[in-house]
Design a protein around this motif. Structure first.
Motif, PDB file in Angstrom:
ATOM      1  N   GLY A   1       0.775  -1.563  -0.374  1.00 47.19           N
ATOM      2  CA  GLY A   1      -0.083   0.346   0.199  1.00 47.19           C
ATOM      3  C   GLY A   1       0.653   1.446  -0.069  1.00 47.19           C
ATOM      4  N   TRP A   2       0.110   2.650  -0.232  1.00 45.97           N
ATOM      5  CA  TRP A   2       0.701   3.798  -0.266  1.00 45.97           C
ATOM      6  C   TRP A   2       0.043   4.612   1.679  1.00 45.97           C
ATOM      7  CZ3 TRP A   2       5.020   5.488  -3.057  1.00 45.97           C
ATOM      8  CH2 TRP A   2       5.612   4.573  -3.605  1.00 45.97           C
ATOM      9  N   PHE A   3       1.322   4.900   1.984  1.00 47.17           N
ATOM     10  CA  PHE A   3       0.382   5.873   3.037  1.00 47.17           C
ATOM     11  C   PHE A   3       0.842   7.271   1.970  1.00 47.17           C
ATOM     12  CE2 PHE A   3      -1.732   3.540   6.135  1.00 47.17           C
ATOM     13  CZ  PHE A   3      -1.527   2.012   5.219  1.00 47.17           C
TER      14      PHE A   3
ATOM     15  N   VAL B   1       5.141  13.337   2.506  1.00 43.67           N
ATOM     16  CA  VAL B   1       5.331  12.366   2.309  1.00 43.67           C
ATOM     17  C   VAL B   1       4.688  11.434   2.288  1.00 43.67           C
ATOM     18  CG1 VAL B   1       7.499  11.245   2.738  1.00 43.67           C
ATOM     19  CG2 VAL B   1       6.988  13.525   3.444  1.00 43.67           C
ATOM     20  N   TYR B   2       5.224  10.692   0.473  1.00 43.73           N
ATOM     21  CA  TYR B   2       4.511   9.376   0.552  1.00 43.73           C
ATOM     22  C   TYR B   2       5.580   8.196   0.995  1.00 43.73           C
ATOM     23  CZ  TYR B   2       0.655  11.727  -1.869  1.00 43.73           C
ATOM     24  OH  TYR B   2      -0.817  12.152  -1.813  1.00 43.73           O
ATOM     25  N   TYR B   3       4.296   7.150   1.652  1.00 38.09           N
ATOM     26  CA  TYR B   3       4.933   5.969   1.948  1.00 38.09           C
ATOM     27  C   TYR B   3       4.376   4.706   1.475  1.00 38.09           C
ATOM     28  CZ  TYR B   3       7.245   8.867   5.396  1.00 38.09           C
ATOM     29  OH  TYR B   3       6.956   9.623   6.115  1.00 38.09           O
ATOM     30  N   CYS B   4       5.618   3.517   0.465  1.00 32.22           N
ATOM     31  CA  CYS B   4       4.967   2.266   0.756  1.00 32.22           C
ATOM     32  C   CYS B   4       4.630   1.604   1.992  1.00 32.22           C
ATOM     33  CB  CYS B   4       6.361   1.994  -0.828  1.00 32.22           C
ATOM     34  SG  CYS B   4       5.607   0.838  -1.402  1.00 32.22           S
ATOM     35  N   ALA B   5       4.752   0.223   1.754  1.00 27.24           N
ATOM     36  CA  ALA B   5       4.793  -0.359   2.585  1.00 27.24           C
ATOM     37  C   ALA B   5       3.672  -1.305   2.262  1.00 27.24           C
ATOM     38  CB  ALA B   5       3.377   0.507   3.919  1.00 27.24           C
TER      39      ALA B   5
ATOM     40  N   GLY C   1      10.056   7.011   2.173  1.00 29.07           N
ATOM     41  CA  GLY C   1       9.580   8.328   1.431  1.00 29.07           C
ATOM     42  C   GLY C   1       9.877   9.130   0.409  1.00 29.07           C
ATOM     43  N   THR C   2       8.383   8.835  -0.085  1.00 36.64           N
ATOM     44  CA  THR C   2       8.854  10.040  -1.167  1.00 36.64           C
ATOM     45  C   THR C   2       8.221  11.457  -1.305  1.00 36.64           C
ATOM     46  OG1 THR C   2       9.713  10.517  -3.051  1.00 36.64           O
ATOM     47  CG2 THR C   2       7.961   8.964  -2.931  1.00 36.64           C
ATOM     48  N   GLN C   3       8.527  12.460  -1.238  1.00 33.03           N
ATOM     49  CA  GLN C   3       8.520  13.448  -1.089  1.00 33.03           C
ATOM     50  C   GLN C   3       7.617  14.207  -2.547  1.00 33.03           C
ATOM     51  OE1 GLN C   3       7.956  15.942   1.475  1.00 33.03           O
ATOM     52  NE2 GLN C   3       6.319  17.150  -0.111  1.00 33.03           N
ATOM     53  N   VAL C   4       6.090  14.379  -1.958  1.00 27.96           N
ATOM     54  CA  VAL C   4       5.322  15.064  -3.202  1.00 27.96           C
ATOM     55  C   VAL C   4       4.800  16.412  -3.244  1.00 27.96           C
ATOM     56  CG1 VAL C   4       3.465  14.985  -4.085  1.00 27.96           C
ATOM     57  CG2 VAL C   4       5.012  12.425  -4.286  1.00 27.96           C
ATOM     58  N   THR C   5       4.592  17.511  -4.120  1.00 34.50           N
ATOM     59  CA  THR C   5       4.810  18.677  -3.201  1.00 34.50           C
ATOM     60  C   THR C   5       3.751  19.436  -4.821  1.00 34.50           C
ATOM     61  OG1 THR C   5       6.809  18.881  -2.455  1.00 34.50           O
ATOM     62  CG2 THR C   5       5.513  21.135  -3.257  1.00 34.50           C
TER      63      THR C   5
END
Length: 126
Positions: free
Chosen positions: A35-37, A93-97, A119-123
């Motif tokens: 998933g993505w958080f 910040v988007y995290y894969c889990a 995590g990876t930042q999305v702006t």
């Protein structure tokens, strides 16, 4: 050891599209859920989307339903999040889990994921 590595974040404008990718390694994910958080500044981490590794069944939060699409490639061992028509409040910040318990946690709204990426930042600018 399970490892999750996100990529694809960046700065985009309101209405643009962006694709995040998560490289998942360390085991055969079989019946797991991926998933993505996301976590915005000053806010709690929230569920965005999830997918059954085995069946490909997908789940979405109401805030992204119809705009975001989660998919997995079992051969490449990746999970992608296609983000369309992004909005400034998608900034986070988007995290894969990964959840070894499968998708039941998602269905119950418990989100008991075992493993997390960095995590990876999305702006999203307005």
């Amino acid at each position: 050891q399970v490892q999750l590595r996100e990529s694809g974040g960046g700065l985009v404008q309101h209405g643009d599209s962006l694709k995040l990718s998560c490289a998942a390694s360390g085991r055969d994910f079989g019946s797991w859920a991926l998933g993505w958080f996301r976590q915005a500044p000053g806010k709690e981490r929230e569920f965005v989307a999830g997918i059954s590794w085995y069946s490909g069944t997908t789940y979405y939060s109401d805030s992204v339903k119809g705009r975001f699409t989660i998919s997995r490639d079992t051969a490449a061992s990746t999970v992608d999040l296609q983000m369309n028509n992004v909005k400034p409040n998608d900034t986070a910040v988007y995290y894969c889990a990964a959840d070894s318990g499968g998708t039941l946690g998602i269905v119950l709204g418990k989100y008991e994921f075992d493993f997390w990426g960095q995590g990876t930042q999305v702006t999203v600018s307005s």
